[in-house]
Design an enzyme around this catalytic site. Structure first.
Site, short mmCIF file in Angstrom:
data_model
loop_
_atom_site.label_atom_id
_atom_site.label_comp_id
_atom_site.label_asym_id
_atom_site.label_seq_id
_atom_site.Cartn_x
_atom_site.Cartn_y
_atom_site.Cartn_z
N SER A 113 -3.63 2.82 -7.94
CA SER A 113 -4.06 2.70 -6.55
C SER A 113 -4.35 1.23 -6.28
CB SER A 113 -5.32 3.54 -6.30
OG SER A 113 -5.79 3.35 -4.99
N GLY A 116 -4.91 -2.32 -1.41
CA GLY A 116 -4.58 -2.10 0.00
C GLY A 116 -4.35 -0.66 0.33
N CYS A 117 -4.30 0.23 -0.67
CA CYS A 117 -3.94 1.63 -0.40
C CYS A 117 -4.83 2.55 -1.21
CB CYS A 117 -2.47 1.88 -0.76
SG CYS A 117 -1.99 3.61 -0.60
N GLY A 118 -5.74 3.23 -0.53
CA GLY A 118 -6.65 4.13 -1.23
C GLY A 118 -6.03 5.45 -1.59
N CYS A 120 -2.78 5.78 -2.82
CA CYS A 120 -1.61 5.61 -3.69
C CYS A 120 -1.70 6.54 -4.90
CB CYS A 120 -1.50 4.17 -4.17
SG CYS A 120 -1.16 2.99 -2.85
#
Length: 263
Positions: A113, A116-118, A120
């Site tokens: 993860s 920038g992406c919680g 993923c």
């Protein structure tokens, strides 16, 4: 309307840029930017996920992340927290009952993860939408509370960092989370509130709002979320379905109520 008739954003005046400020030879520890390290979340001996995060408030990050993911239901589910260094980052081990470790194993993230992406690495859409329930109706936040929170976002900011604030019903800042990732900052606020046993009436973030911020707020039963820039349409749709008050603060210039939780 043709492309030539659209309003164009003017380019910077080259003369105003003058010359580069050359920091290419500066030592890393003298640069103002945030730290970023891989942080592995482990339940007993079950590796769950590795997130890229700013390596502080690690206990709050791990607890908030575990709660937002639905692995734990309350802070009391955690018997102990152990923080270890790894080759390139940190490992946070949560000591939990075997049933919780089995739960973690059944829904472990498939990939890294990123900051920038919680979301993923989730393997199923049902994991992405986990914990979405309809919140009870609650009064809208006071404008003065939002104005005070915006001022705190300004004064508490740090270069390159996202900031999340947890506010009490009285409008005071109860918890603060800073991280290179907006979702990590919110997890730190949620985790700190769980550890302290504090109920939050509002969270404010210095970022845009994507679905995972709505999901985390609803899962934590926080009735209102305010963000500095515009949410995604999916975030607004889910906020309305969950009766979450969602406010766009337009970088402090005006307040726009996109979802009402007072119904």
């Amino acid at each position: 309307m043709t492309s030539s008739s659209r309003t164009q954003t003017p380019l910077p005046d080259p003369d105003s840029l003058a010359i580069f400020d050359d920091a290419s030879a500066c030592f890393l520890d003298t640069l103002p930017g945030p730290q970023e390290s891989p942080v592995s979340i482990v339940f007993n001996d079950t590796a769950y996920a590795t997130v890229l995060a700013t390596p502080d408030q690690l206990e709050a990050l791990a607890v908030g992340f575990a709660f937002s993911e639905g692995v734990i239901d309350r802070y009391a589910d955690v018997g102990a927290i152990e923080i270890e260094t790894s080759r390139h980052g940190f490992r946070v081990r949560l000591r939990v009952a075997d049933r919780i470790a089995r739960r973690a194993g059944s829904q472990a993230r498939a990939t890294l993860s990123t900051s920038g992406c919680g979301a993923c690495g989730v393997q199923e859409e049902s994991q992405l939408l986990f914990g979405l329930t309809r919140l009870p109706g609650t009064a809208l936040p006071e404008v003065d509370t939002l104005a005070s929170g915006l001022e705190s976002l300004r004064t508490e900011s740090a270069p390159g960092m996202h900031l999340a604030l947890g506010l009490s019903e009285a409008g005071t800042v109860a918890t603060v989370g800073r991280d290179i990732g907006r979702h990590n900052a919110l997890d730190k606020v949620i985790g700190a509130s769980l550890i302290a046993g504090t109920l939050l009436a509002l969270v404010m973030t210095s970022s845009r709002c994507s679905l995972e911020l709505v999901q985390k707020s609803v899962r934590a039963k926080i009735p209102a979320l305010a963000t500095l820039s515009y949410p995604s349409r999916l975030a607004v749709e889910v906020a309305r379905s969950c009766n979450l008050t969602l406010i766009n603060c337009h970088r402090g210039k005006r307040l726009e109520l996109l979802s009402r939780g007072d119904g």
